[in-house]
Design a protein around this motif. Structure first.
Motif, PDB file in Angstrom:
ATOM      1  N   PRO A  88      26.234  42.325  44.022  1.00  0.00           N
ATOM      2  CA  PRO A  88      26.549  41.304  43.520  1.00  0.00           C
ATOM      3  C   PRO A  88      27.521  41.070  42.753  1.00  0.00           C
ATOM      4  O   PRO A  88      28.452  40.079  42.568  1.00  0.00           O
ATOM      5  N   GLU A  89      27.282  42.180  41.622  1.00  0.00           N
ATOM      6  CA  GLU A  89      28.397  41.634  40.888  1.00  0.00           C
ATOM      7  C   GLU A  89      30.484  42.126  41.237  1.00  0.00           C
ATOM      8  O   GLU A  89      31.168  42.411  41.265  1.00  0.00           O
ATOM      9  N   ASP A  90      30.170  42.595  42.890  1.00  0.00           N
ATOM     10  CA  ASP A  90      31.638  42.274  43.684  1.00  0.00           C
ATOM     11  C   ASP A  90      32.562  40.645  43.380  1.00  0.00           C
ATOM     12  O   ASP A  90      33.569  41.300  43.539  1.00  0.00           O
ATOM     13  N   THR A  91      31.423  39.945  43.265  1.00  0.00           N
ATOM     14  CA  THR A  91      31.620  38.649  43.878  1.00  0.00           C
ATOM     15  C   THR A  91      32.447  38.217  42.549  1.00  0.00           C
ATOM     16  O   THR A  91      32.794  38.173  41.522  1.00  0.00           O
ATOM     17  N   ALA A  92      33.494  37.832  43.928  1.00  0.00           N
ATOM     18  CA  ALA A  92      35.070  37.586  42.327  1.00  0.00           C
ATOM     19  C   ALA A  92      36.157  36.510  43.679  1.00  0.00           C
ATOM     20  O   ALA A  92      35.612  36.954  44.809  1.00  0.00           O
ATOM     21  N   VAL A  93      36.631  36.431  43.035  1.00  0.00           N
ATOM     22  CA  VAL A  93      38.040  36.142  43.452  1.00  0.00           C
ATOM     23  C   VAL A  93      39.151  37.060  43.524  1.00  0.00           C
ATOM     24  O   VAL A  93      39.292  37.722  42.567  1.00  0.00           O
ATOM     25  N   TYR A  94      40.020  37.913  44.635  1.00  0.00           N
ATOM     26  CA  TYR A  94      40.013  39.359  44.585  1.00  0.00           C
ATOM     27  C   TYR A  94      41.703  38.413  45.135  1.00  0.00           C
ATOM     28  O   TYR A  94      42.334  37.461  45.936  1.00  0.00           O
ATOM     29  N   TYR A  95      42.633  38.761  44.395  1.00  0.00           N
ATOM     30  CA  TYR A  95      44.530  39.050  44.388  1.00  0.00           C
ATOM     31  C   TYR A  95      45.020  40.444  45.218  1.00  0.00           C
ATOM     32  O   TYR A  95      44.857  41.455  43.752  1.00  0.00           O
ATOM     33  N   CYS A  96      46.369  40.107  45.379  1.00  0.00           N
ATOM     34  CA  CYS A  96      46.571  41.700  45.826  1.00  0.00           C
ATOM     35  C   CYS A  96      48.360  41.302  45.138  1.00  0.00           C
ATOM     36  O   CYS A  96      48.301  39.548  44.247  1.00  0.00           O
ATOM     37  N   ALA A  97      49.017  41.827  43.828  1.00  0.00           N
ATOM     38  CA  ALA A  97      50.054  41.825  42.876  1.00  0.00           C
ATOM     39  C   ALA A  97      51.356  42.793  43.650  1.00  0.00           C
ATOM     40  O   ALA A  97      50.933  43.876  44.267  1.00  0.00           O
TER      41      ALA A  97
END
Length: 119
Positions: A88-97
């Motif tokens: 659950p703590e991996d919940t997030a918006v993930y971005y690549c750069a």
């Protein structure tokens, strides 16, 4: 013009897996450092993983080591983040750069993809 388009996010149960993709145009992924970052609600954006331009070395945030794998497909000019044993703590918006020419920072970002880990 440099563009990064992430995909592959979604809702997954704890312990599940997802693979995020980041399709890049305007830069060759093998010639620049490529990174994945995430931002959870109310928190700062944080580093998750990097694959370096020289040698394709990988570095991970401690909490994802052994669960996440960053990789790249030079033919498709795409970077991936395989995420296993999600919590659950991996919940997030993930971005690549994509890194800058000096390799000191990231100067282009994708729009982000939502990952929600919940039962």
């Amino acid at each position: 013009q440099v563009q990064l388009v992430e995909s592959g996010g979604g809702l997954v149960q704890p312990g599940g897996s997802l693979r995020l993709s980041c399709a890049v145009s305007g830069r060759t992924v093998s010639s620049y450092n490529m990174g994945w970052f995430r931002q959870a609600p109310g928190k700062e954006r944080e580093f998750v993983a990097i694959i370096t331009r020289s040698g394709g070395n990988t570095i991970y945030k401690n909490s994802v080591k052994g669960r996440f794998t960053i990789s790249r497909d030079n033919a498709k000019n795409t970077v991936y983040l395989q995420m296993n044993s999600l919590k659950p703590e991996d919940t997030a918006v993930y971005y690549c750069a994509v890194g800058n020419a000096a390799g000191t920072d990231y100067d282009y970002w994708g729009q982000g993809t939502q990952v929600t880990v919940s039962s």
